[in-house]
Design a protein around this motif. Structure first.
Motif: not given
Length: 181
Positions: A25-29
């Motif tokens: 569920g990480l952010s792309l950044y």
DNA sequence: GTTGAGCGTT
């Protein structure tokens, strides 16, 4: 009714404790550096791996964090699970896989082109010279060849300029919210 | 700030 029917759904729901954590569920950044920043608070890390898309080179939104000590990994799992990182609630669990797939090992390794048909179906085995191939690396390897049904229709007409001078300058260095428990 | 779901082949 508990999940007593076995199968690998069980493994996904309750992975065994491991020094390898899966972070989802990480952010792309969110970068490996960010993850290192967060997870190193619980103990020394052996490594961090953000999984990048092979074609676009961008994060696929999940990563693996390796601890050196199991107790640190446990604590990190407990504490970092549900934490907000880069605006996303991340999920942290013991990884069910330990390493990336082996790239082109030279042996067959694919799904059988046909099964059922004949008797003695071992034909396709190809007589690999080594039998004791990393047995425990194989968990969950089947079924993931589905990732090939990605959207390949991106590269239809316009070729994306290689000079995407998109400065990601924004100081998002510590955009996670440090929590004290 | 393209995003889900999501366990890895830089």
């Amino acid at each position: 009714e508990a999940y007593s029917h076995g199968g690998d759904a069980d493994v996904r729901a309750n992975p065994d404790p491991s020094t390898c954590l899966g972070v989802f569920g990480l952010s792309l950044y969110t970068t490996e550096r960010d993850l290192r920043e967060v997870f190193s608070r619980y103990g020394p890390l052996a490594g961090v791996n953000v999984v990048y898309d092979q074609r676009t080179g961008r994060s696929r939104g999940f990563a693996f964090v390796y601890f050196e000590r199991l107790e640190d990994s446990k604590e990190a799992m407990e504490r970092a699970n549900g934490m907000e990182l880069d605006g996303r609630r991340i999920r942290v669990d013991y990884s069910i896989t330990k390493r990336p797939h082996t790239p082109t090992p030279g042996i067959y390794m694919g799904r059988p082109t046909h099964n059922g048909g004949g008797s003695g179906g071992g034909g396709g085995g190809g007589g690999s010279s080594r039998r004791g191939r990393d047995s425990y690396y194989d968990r969950g390897y089947d079924r993931y060849d589905r990732y090939e049904e990605y959207d390949y229709r991106y590269s239809r007409r316009r070729s994306p300029s290689p000079y995407y001078s998109r400065y990601r300058s924004r100081s998002r260095s510590r955009s996670y919210s440090p929590r004290r428990y």
